[in-house]
Design a protein around this motif. Sequence first.
Motif, PDB file in Angstrom:
ATOM      1  N   PRO A  76     -10.703   4.361  -9.630  1.00  0.00           N
ATOM      2  CA  PRO A  76      -9.890   3.439 -10.447  1.00  0.00           C
ATOM      3  C   PRO A  76      -8.615   2.994  -9.710  1.00  0.00           C
ATOM      4  CG  PRO A  76     -10.657   5.275 -11.761  1.00  0.00           C
ATOM      5  CD  PRO A  76     -11.016   5.608 -10.354  1.00  0.00           C
ATOM      6  N   LEU A  77      -7.969   3.930  -9.046  1.00  0.00           N
ATOM      7  CA  LEU A  77      -6.746   3.571  -8.327  1.00  0.00           C
ATOM      8  C   LEU A  77      -7.045   2.599  -7.197  1.00  0.00           C
ATOM      9  CD1 LEU A  77      -4.724   6.870  -7.924  1.00  0.00           C
ATOM     10  CD2 LEU A  77      -4.101   4.847  -9.229  1.00  0.00           C
ATOM     11  N   GLY A 131      -7.782  -0.729  -8.594  1.00  0.00           N
ATOM     12  CA  GLY A 131      -6.527  -1.357  -9.012  1.00  0.00           C
ATOM     13  C   GLY A 131      -5.776  -1.947  -7.822  1.00  0.00           C
ATOM     14  N   TYR A 132      -5.697  -1.166  -6.753  1.00  0.00           N
ATOM     15  CA  TYR A 132      -4.984  -1.622  -5.554  1.00  0.00           C
ATOM     16  C   TYR A 132      -5.663  -2.846  -4.953  1.00  0.00           C
ATOM     17  CZ  TYR A 132      -4.234  -1.993  -0.578  1.00  0.00           C
ATOM     18  OH  TYR A 132      -4.011  -2.494   0.665  1.00  0.00           O
ATOM     19  N   ASP A 165     -12.677  10.168  -8.633  1.00  0.00           N
ATOM     20  CA  ASP A 165     -11.404  10.110  -9.379  1.00  0.00           C
ATOM     21  C   ASP A 165     -10.459   9.070  -8.787  1.00  0.00           C
ATOM     22  OD1 ASP A 165     -12.396  12.082 -10.882  1.00  0.00           O
ATOM     23  OD2 ASP A 165     -11.087  13.686 -10.097  1.00  0.00           O
ATOM     24  N   ASP A 166     -10.654   8.841  -7.483  1.00  0.00           N
ATOM     25  CA  ASP A 166      -9.734   7.900  -6.824  1.00  0.00           C
ATOM     26  C   ASP A 166     -10.176   6.451  -7.003  1.00  0.00           C
ATOM     27  OD1 ASP A 166      -8.141   9.949  -5.851  1.00  0.00           O
ATOM     28  OD2 ASP A 166      -9.303  10.155  -4.000  1.00  0.00           O
ATOM     29  N   LEU A 201      -7.469   6.408  10.073  1.00  0.00           N
ATOM     30  CA  LEU A 201      -6.247   6.583   9.287  1.00  0.00           C
ATOM     31  C   LEU A 201      -5.738   8.020   9.367  1.00  0.00           C
ATOM     32  CD1 LEU A 201      -4.418   5.012   7.293  1.00  0.00           C
ATOM     33  CD2 LEU A 201      -5.704   6.143   5.493  1.00  0.00           C
ATOM     34  N   ILE A 253      -6.048   5.559   2.042  1.00  0.00           N
ATOM     35  CA  ILE A 253      -4.981   6.504   1.692  1.00  0.00           C
ATOM     36  C   ILE A 253      -4.735   6.539   0.194  1.00  0.00           C
ATOM     37  CG2 ILE A 253      -3.824   6.194   3.899  1.00  0.00           C
ATOM     38  CD1 ILE A 253      -1.679   4.597   2.400  1.00  0.00           C
ATOM     39  N   VAL A 254      -5.260   5.514  -0.485  1.00  0.00           N
ATOM     40  CA  VAL A 254      -5.020   5.479  -1.924  1.00  0.00           C
ATOM     41  C   VAL A 254      -5.895   6.531  -2.591  1.00  0.00           C
ATOM     42  CG1 VAL A 254      -5.174   4.081  -4.021  1.00  0.00           C
ATOM     43  CG2 VAL A 254      -4.397   3.049  -1.849  1.00  0.00           C
ATOM     44  N   GLY A 255      -5.232   7.365  -3.367  1.00  0.00           N
ATOM     45  CA  GLY A 255      -5.994   8.378  -4.092  1.00  0.00           C
ATOM     46  C   GLY A 255      -5.354   9.729  -3.995  1.00  0.00           C
ATOM     47  N   SER A 256      -5.577  10.524  -5.004  1.00  0.00           N
ATOM     48  CA  SER A 256      -4.991  11.864  -5.001  1.00  0.00           C
ATOM     49  C   SER A 256      -5.991  12.873  -5.558  1.00  0.00           C
ATOM     50  CB  SER A 256      -3.700  11.870  -5.820  1.00  0.00           C
ATOM     51  OG  SER A 256      -3.934  11.279  -7.076  1.00  0.00           O
ATOM     52  N   ASP A 291      -5.424  -6.011  -7.056  1.00  0.00           N
ATOM     53  CA  ASP A 291      -4.060  -6.521  -6.932  1.00  0.00           C
ATOM     54  C   ASP A 291      -3.893  -7.282  -5.615  1.00  0.00           C
ATOM     55  OD1 ASP A 291      -1.323  -6.598  -7.919  1.00  0.00           O
ATOM     56  OD2 ASP A 291      -0.877  -5.355  -6.161  1.00  0.00           O
ATOM     57  N   LEU A 296       0.838  -1.193   0.000  1.00  0.00           N
ATOM     58  CA  LEU A 296       0.000   0.000   0.000  1.00  0.00           C
ATOM     59  C   LEU A 296       0.872   1.241   0.000  1.00  0.00           C
ATOM     60  CD1 LEU A 296      -3.052   0.658   0.220  1.00  0.00           C
ATOM     61  CD2 LEU A 296      -2.734   0.821   2.682  1.00  0.00           C
ATOM     62  N   VAL A 297       0.437   2.241  -0.727  1.00  0.00           N
ATOM     63  CA  VAL A 297       1.181   3.509  -0.751  1.00  0.00           C
ATOM     64  C   VAL A 297       0.192   4.663  -0.617  1.00  0.00           C
ATOM     65  CG1 VAL A 297       3.154   2.726  -2.121  1.00  0.00           C
ATOM     66  CG2 VAL A 297       1.086   3.504  -3.266  1.00  0.00           C
ATOM     67  N   ASP A 298       0.699   5.793  -0.145  1.00  0.00           N
ATOM     68  CA  ASP A 298      -0.147   6.988  -0.178  1.00  0.00           C
ATOM     69  C   ASP A 298       0.384   7.917  -1.264  1.00  0.00           C
ATOM     70  OD1 ASP A 298       2.061   8.203   0.860  1.00  0.00           O
ATOM     71  OD2 ASP A 298       1.126   8.833   2.742  1.00  0.00           O
ATOM     72  N   VAL A 299      -0.260   9.045  -1.395  1.00  0.00           N
ATOM     73  CA  VAL A 299       0.079   9.915  -2.524  1.00  0.00           C
ATOM     74  C   VAL A 299       1.509  10.441  -2.443  1.00  0.00           C
ATOM     75  CG1 VAL A 299      -0.857  11.986  -1.422  1.00  0.00           C
ATOM     76  CG2 VAL A 299      -0.777  11.848  -3.921  1.00  0.00           C
ATOM     77  N   LYS A 326      -3.691 -11.477  -5.385  1.00  0.00           N
ATOM     78  CA  LYS A 326      -2.496 -12.104  -4.820  1.00  0.00           C
ATOM     79  C   LYS A 326      -2.891 -13.052  -3.699  1.00  0.00           C
ATOM     80  CE  LYS A 326       1.179  -8.787  -5.720  1.00  0.00           C
ATOM     81  NZ  LYS A 326       1.870  -7.621  -5.178  1.00  0.00           N
ATOM     82  N   TYR A 383      -1.617  -0.703 -10.124  1.00  0.00           N
ATOM     83  CA  TYR A 383      -2.268   0.504  -9.613  1.00  0.00           C
ATOM     84  C   TYR A 383      -1.255   1.575  -9.221  1.00  0.00           C
ATOM     85  CZ  TYR A 383      -1.518   0.453  -4.489  1.00  0.00           C
ATOM     86  OH  TYR A 383      -0.994   0.556  -3.254  1.00  0.00           O
ATOM     87  N   LYS A 438      -0.547   9.040 -13.318  1.00  0.00           N
ATOM     88  CA  LYS A 438      -1.587  10.037 -13.098  1.00  0.00           C
ATOM     89  C   LYS A 438      -1.025  11.267 -12.390  1.00  0.00           C
ATOM     90  CE  LYS A 438      -6.233  10.230 -11.204  1.00  0.00           C
ATOM     91  NZ  LYS A 438      -7.224   9.523 -10.400  1.00  0.00           N
ATOM     92  N   GLU A 439      -0.183  10.998 -11.399  1.00  0.00           N
ATOM     93  CA  GLU A 439       0.430  12.097 -10.646  1.00  0.00           C
ATOM     94  C   GLU A 439       1.324  12.942 -11.551  1.00  0.00           C
ATOM     95  OE1 GLU A 439       0.243  13.415  -7.463  1.00  0.00           O
ATOM     96  OE2 GLU A 439      -1.597  12.223  -7.513  1.00  0.00           O
ATOM     97  N   GLU A 471      -0.026   3.069 -12.451  1.00  0.00           N
ATOM     98  CA  GLU A 471      -1.074   3.953 -12.976  1.00  0.00           C
ATOM     99  C   GLU A 471      -1.131   5.265 -12.177  1.00  0.00           C
ATOM    100  OE1 GLU A 471      -5.910   3.900 -13.531  1.00  0.00           O
ATOM    101  OE2 GLU A 471      -4.850   2.061 -13.091  1.00  0.00           O
ATOM    102  N   TRP A 472      -0.994   5.102 -10.876  1.00  0.00           N
ATOM    103  CA  TRP A 472      -1.066   6.278  -9.984  1.00  0.00           C
ATOM    104  C   TRP A 472       0.119   7.222 -10.237  1.00  0.00           C
ATOM    105  CZ3 TRP A 472      -2.024   5.699  -3.975  1.00  0.00           C
ATOM    106  CH2 TRP A 472      -2.465   6.922  -3.455  1.00  0.00           C
ATOM    107  N   PHE A 508      -6.879   0.691   5.691  1.00  0.00           N
ATOM    108  CA  PHE A 508      -5.787   1.545   5.246  1.00  0.00           C
ATOM    109  C   PHE A 508      -5.832   1.914   3.774  1.00  0.00           C
ATOM    110  CE2 PHE A 508      -4.168   0.492   9.301  1.00  0.00           C
ATOM    111  CZ  PHE A 508      -3.421   1.593   9.640  1.00  0.00           C
ATOM    112  N   GLU A 509      -6.700   1.222   3.047  1.00  0.00           N
ATOM    113  CA  GLU A 509      -6.742   1.541   1.626  1.00  0.00           C
ATOM    114  C   GLU A 509      -7.294   2.933   1.359  1.00  0.00           C
ATOM    115  OE1 GLU A 509      -9.706  -1.747   2.586  1.00  0.00           O
ATOM    116  OE2 GLU A 509      -7.614  -1.287   2.919  1.00  0.00           O
TER     117      GLU A 509
END
Lengths: 87, 813
Positions: B680-681, B684-685, B677-678, B537, B501-504, B688, A49-52, B692, A74, A81-82, A77-78, B498-499
Amino acid sequence: MLNIEKNSDGHKTTIRLIGRMQAEHLPALQALIKESRPRIALDLEQLTLVDVEAVRFLGGCRRNGMALLNCSPYIREWIAKEQKSGK
Amino acid sequence: MPSDSQQVDTQQDRGERNPAPTLGAPLQELAIATGADDGQPKLLSDEQELRRIVDLIPQTIVVLKPDGKAIYANRVTLEYTGLSLDEVRADSFRDRVFHPEDVQRLRGARQKGLSGTVPFENEQRALGKNGKYRWFLIRYNPLLDERGNVLRWYATGTDVQDRKQTETLHAAEKRTLEMIADGASLKDVLNYLCASIDVQVAPSVTTVFLMDADGKHLVLTGGPRVPGQWISAVSPRPVTHNCGLCGKAAFSKRRVIVADVATDPGWPDEYRELALRNGIRAAWSEPILTKDNEVLGTFALYSHESRVPTDGDLALIEGAGHIARIAIERQRSQEALRSAFEEILNSEAKLRQEERELRQLIDFLPQHVLVLDKDGTLLQVNKTMLDYKGLTLEEMKGKGTRERINRDVHPDDLERVQGERSAGLSRGVPFETEKRLLGKDGQFRWFLFRYNPVLNEPGDIVRWYATATDIEDRKQAEDRMRNEAVALREDIVHSSMFEEIVGSSKGMRNIQAQISRVAPTDSTVLIQGETGTGKELIARAIHNRSKRAHRAFICVNCAAIPSSLIASELFGHEKGAFTGALQRRLGRFESADGGTIFLDEVGELPQETQISLLRVLQEREFERVGGSRSIHVDVRVLAATNRDLNAAVDEGGFRQDLFYRLNVFPIHVPPLRDRTDDIPLLVGYLVDRYAKKAGKRIRSVSKQTLQLFQSYSWPGNVRELQNVIERAVIVCDSETLRVDASWFTRTAPISKANRPFSADLATREKAMIENALRETKGVISGVGGAAAKLGLPRQTLESKIRKLRINRHRFKA
């Protein structure tokens, strides 16, 4: 929680990132990269997991010539996008 | 002295003085008859008889004129000196017969006595015809006329050689003992002894040889008059039967006599010439033996003439040997004593040194060290403890054990410590206890006290040694670990969150900016947002970017704790505060001291707890349930709610003052439908992640599915999205993820009245698993098992069975 493993064969350094990477982990990772040899690859296979902030950092690494190995779609892709939004 | 010297019995009492005879007495006639120089008196008829009597007296008798000139000597005198009567009468008589030293020594006293009219006496050595001196006690008795004038002096000599020898030996013994007592060396003592004897035996000389430490050689130690050439030749001397006089005496432990050095076959030939050249004609050696017959050395006499020793000679060397033995043994005893004493002193000094070193070592130990008596009363402590307490030993002891413990131990630990301590001391076996001890800075620190009993030989306790190790850091680490464990448990429970946090998206960027601004401050933050938007979070992000990041992050879900227990959970309770409160328990606020506490669902807090929380926010203090002591904490409060707190305040369900205290820095977390907007990301996460986990290969998400996701309102926010994707991955049998639109149409439109989607999803999931288990008769693993049928790893299926509380055993029948 992020674990960082470093492996070097004298020519190339591979830094393996394991777990979740967020903004607070970046200073330590930057320091590790700074003290390593020029040819550096970041192995993201076990990066869950990652943040922005982490995404921007990884994008910066790639622009600076570092290879991003086993990158999740993802994250890739992110990053794209960034980069697109940053231009 | 010569062996053939005439022995003269002393027949007079040495202590008596002969009364001065007067004319008319029988001796007067004798004096007149023997006064030959006058030639006047007529010879008496019995003269011959009287002369015979005088000659038979076993003493020397010399008749002197008033001025001391000899006029007559009896036969004993003449026979001893070998002189004629004329020679006795000659002026040179005294110088010829008496020892020059004595003549010189006694000249004044003799003249003085002769000038008087009373008897007197002296002791002097007289030379015999054999060339040897013997000691004589000479008594002078005057013959007075009627007017009291001296007519004659009768000088009678008594041989006192043996007495003088005995006296010499006594004096030598006394002096040697004095010398030993005064600390003289053995060599000096033995030299003195030999010198004393030498006076008696001159011109013969005496020696003392001492056994060497190896017990195989003799070394000359005393003998001041022995010729140097002889000494260097014979010392050291081997102790053998054939290597000279003293060596043989020491070897055989018997007296050895060589009467004639020139001819005696026992005398070593190589030393014969040397001995004769140094005037040694005869010699005898006496072994000096201990009572245990151990050889200490030898006492020897070297005679200047060839002869056999007399009984007197032998008695002399035996006596001298005896004195030498006493001297040697005394000296050795003293040396042994001195050595033992020095050893004791050295041992004591060493012990003291070791004690000092040990004391220093103990003083510099990082641990506190205490010595207690058998009852636990403090006797000693080391410097480390005195330094920690800032007290002297006497101050440490105080008025007694109870007062000391009350003074030093934290009030909260007092009851427990006293119980553990008294129980431990009474059991008499090692024990330990942990307690907080007051330091000189007024702060308490945790110490681990270990008590060990010290037993005497019968096994009774005489002391307790205790060490106290500072475990404050360990305690803090334990607290942190405990807090972290709590946090970790909650982390595991909520890991699926925690997911977020994904997104911008714009909303997420705004949140990130707010976190960056508020994190470094200690401000209270109120995080608002729908369920599943990731409020925790946000709280964690604030904590992780604050200066408290290395301290505890304690998360409390206020809605998950019964209202009757929430106060105890937050603030702790004292033992016996309520039924079931069997021991004191720390609350979450105490656990979070120095760190951050996150109060999730704070809107669900009961009214009475809101008051306590308000006090914490205002004063940073609270009291444990059932307690009366205020506890101060340094905690940052982050709160979150999905309720509209303004409305709750209006309705009276939430205190307005608390709301204002919490709402210092509000953060509103946008719902997922506001950040499409977030999506799709996030998709995807999640794809994934679950692919797995399921061991599947999913390369893409269908366009329709993605559109479906972005058009859906997601009342359960990210958590709902996560559940949908997990389900979709489970049922997916290609490399492209697809979701049936019916999944959403059935549940939409979402309203509060309807059943939550997640609950419906769980019901469907449970039904699918139960169907599979029914088909496989409860078998999970293997080719025909339920896991294979569902396309799940065995562990995942087992996890789901537990989570959904499915009784798999009922399918086995």
